[in-house]
Motif scaffolding. Structure first.
Motif, PDB file in Angstrom:
ATOM      1  N   THR A 206      45.643  34.991  46.445  1.00  0.00           N
ATOM      2  CA  THR A 206      45.126  33.625  46.536  1.00  0.00           C
ATOM      3  C   THR A 206      44.666  33.346  47.967  1.00  0.00           C
ATOM      4  O   THR A 206      44.943  34.129  48.884  1.00  0.00           O
ATOM      5  N   LEU A 207      44.010  32.212  48.155  1.00  0.00           N
ATOM      6  CA  LEU A 207      43.592  31.824  49.503  1.00  0.00           C
ATOM      7  C   LEU A 207      44.786  31.534  50.395  1.00  0.00           C
ATOM      8  O   LEU A 207      44.656  31.511  51.616  1.00  0.00           O
ATOM      9  N   ALA A 208      45.955  31.330  49.804  1.00  0.00           N
ATOM     10  CA  ALA A 208      47.173  31.117  50.589  1.00  0.00           C
ATOM     11  C   ALA A 208      47.657  32.430  51.209  1.00  0.00           C
ATOM     12  O   ALA A 208      48.525  32.433  52.071  1.00  0.00           O
ATOM     13  N   GLY A 209      47.081  33.560  50.756  1.00  0.00           N
ATOM     14  CA  GLY A 209      47.518  34.868  51.242  1.00  0.00           C
ATOM     15  C   GLY A 209      48.628  35.458  50.390  1.00  0.00           C
ATOM     16  O   GLY A 209      49.033  36.595  50.596  1.00  0.00           O
ATOM     17  N   ASP A 210      49.134  34.684  49.453  1.00  0.00           N
ATOM     18  CA  ASP A 210      50.163  35.157  48.529  1.00  0.00           C
ATOM     19  C   ASP A 210      49.479  35.661  47.261  1.00  0.00           C
ATOM     20  O   ASP A 210      48.293  35.432  47.056  1.00  0.00           O
ATOM     21  N   THR A 211      50.247  36.307  46.411  1.00  0.00           N
ATOM     22  CA  THR A 211      49.697  36.737  45.133  1.00  0.00           C
ATOM     23  C   THR A 211      50.335  35.927  44.009  1.00  0.00           C
ATOM     24  O   THR A 211      51.469  35.454  44.136  1.00  0.00           O
ATOM     25  N   ILE A 212      49.555  35.762  42.943  1.00  0.00           N
ATOM     26  CA  ILE A 212      50.090  35.189  41.713  1.00  0.00           C
ATOM     27  C   ILE A 212      49.792  36.175  40.602  1.00  0.00           C
ATOM     28  O   ILE A 212      48.874  36.994  40.713  1.00  0.00           O
ATOM     29  N   GLU A 213      50.578  36.111  39.566  1.00  0.00           N
ATOM     30  CA  GLU A 213      50.354  36.987  38.414  1.00  0.00           C
ATOM     31  C   GLU A 213      49.468  36.274  37.402  1.00  0.00           C
ATOM     32  O   GLU A 213      49.710  35.117  37.051  1.00  0.00           O
ATOM     33  N   VAL A 214      48.436  36.987  36.963  1.00  0.00           N
ATOM     34  CA  VAL A 214      47.591  36.510  35.882  1.00  0.00           C
ATOM     35  C   VAL A 214      47.886  37.426  34.703  1.00  0.00           C
ATOM     36  O   VAL A 214      47.766  38.652  34.818  1.00  0.00           O
ATOM     37  N   THR A 215      48.315  36.839  33.610  1.00  0.00           N
ATOM     38  CA  THR A 215      48.722  37.614  32.440  1.00  0.00           C
ATOM     39  C   THR A 215      47.877  37.232  31.237  1.00  0.00           C
ATOM     40  O   THR A 215      47.730  36.048  30.930  1.00  0.00           O
ATOM     41  N   LYS A 216      47.335  38.256  30.591  1.00  0.00           N
ATOM     42  CA  LYS A 216      46.564  38.045  29.365  1.00  0.00           C
ATOM     43  C   LYS A 216      47.298  38.752  28.235  1.00  0.00           C
ATOM     44  O   LYS A 216      47.586  39.940  28.306  1.00  0.00           O
ATOM     45  N   SER A 217      47.614  37.980  27.193  1.00  0.00           N
ATOM     46  CA  SER A 217      48.311  38.536  26.033  1.00  0.00           C
ATOM     47  C   SER A 217      47.726  37.909  24.774  1.00  0.00           C
ATOM     48  O   SER A 217      46.820  37.087  24.843  1.00  0.00           O
ATOM     49  N   ALA A 218      48.300  38.262  23.647  1.00  0.00           N
ATOM     50  CA  ALA A 218      47.856  37.682  22.378  1.00  0.00           C
ATOM     51  C   ALA A 218      48.079  36.166  22.359  1.00  0.00           C
ATOM     52  O   ALA A 218      47.403  35.439  21.640  1.00  0.00           O
ATOM     53  N   ASP A 219      49.020  35.689  23.186  1.00  0.00           N
ATOM     54  CA  ASP A 219      49.322  34.257  23.255  1.00  0.00           C
ATOM     55  C   ASP A 219      48.361  33.487  24.154  1.00  0.00           C
ATOM     56  O   ASP A 219      48.410  32.265  24.202  1.00  0.00           O
ATOM     57  N   GLY A 220      47.536  34.186  24.925  1.00  0.00           N
ATOM     58  CA  GLY A 220      46.606  33.523  25.831  1.00  0.00           C
ATOM     59  C   GLY A 220      46.735  34.053  27.240  1.00  0.00           C
ATOM     60  O   GLY A 220      47.229  35.158  27.474  1.00  0.00           O
ATOM     61  N   VAL A 221      46.307  33.240  28.199  1.00  0.00           N
ATOM     62  CA  VAL A 221      46.317  33.636  29.604  1.00  0.00           C
ATOM     63  C   VAL A 221      47.197  32.677  30.387  1.00  0.00           C
ATOM     64  O   VAL A 221      47.172  31.465  30.169  1.00  0.00           O
ATOM     65  N   THR A 222      47.974  33.250  31.301  1.00  0.00           N
ATOM     66  CA  THR A 222      48.746  32.439  32.242  1.00  0.00           C
ATOM     67  C   THR A 222      48.344  32.835  33.655  1.00  0.00           C
ATOM     68  O   THR A 222      47.946  33.976  33.907  1.00  0.00           O
TER      69      THR A 222
END
Length: 172
Positions: free
Chosen positions: A128-144
């Protein structure tokens, strides 16, 4: 995996750029530039993002999100901000907490234009622009993204794309 995700996003940018160039051949370029608003103006034109826009203004990030980009923004709705513990938003909007507010908002922004179709199945860490990472998850239930559900994807702007999320991403 992060490199693969970045490569897919870069490839999509290149392909998307070629498509835009072909589109410009059929329409006047000045007309195309006025069709889409930037990220800030797009959010400001949607009442569901009034709290986000107020927070971006308070954090002094308007100019950053009006820049050329492209950016991917995971945009929390007003309801997402309302779900924060009572008083949290008011505290974050105080002038003395601008640094903390900026850090939280930057967790919602990724450099590059990541369309929903570019998101790989499974979990990918994105910086992210904050310099930290976030998890992006794609599954049958959708995306988080950062634990928040993406409730609407692919709102295209002149300088990126917005994905609407149902909660505010907070630092870990």
């Amino acid at each position: 995996m992060k490199t693969l995700f970045a490569s897919v996003a870069a490839t999509a940018l290149f392909i998307g750029g070629a498509g835009m160039a072909a589109h410009a051949d059929h329409h006047m370029e000045s007309h195309d530039k006025h069709e889409k608003k930037d990220i800030v103006d797009t959010a400001a034109s949607n009442e569901d993002f009034s709290t986000l826009v107020a927070a971006v203004k308070a954090a002094g990030l308007i100019d950053a999100l009006k820049a050329e980009g492209p950016y991917t923004v995971f945009a929390p709705t007003n309801a997402a901000f309302d779900a924060l513990p009572e008083g949290t938003l008011d505290t974050l909007l105080m002038e003395e907490n601008v640094g903390q507010l900026q850090a939280i908002l930057k967790l919602h922004v990724v450099s590059g234009k990541i369309k929903s179709k570019d998101i790989a199945d499974g979990t990918t860490e994105v910086e992210t622009l904050a310099g930290d990472t976030i998890e992006v998850t794609k599954s049958a239930d959708g995306v988080t993204a950062g634990g928040a559900d993406v409730v609407k994807a692919d709102i295209y702007t002149s300088n990126g794309v917005i994905h609407v999320i149902d909660s505010v991403i907070l630092p870990q």
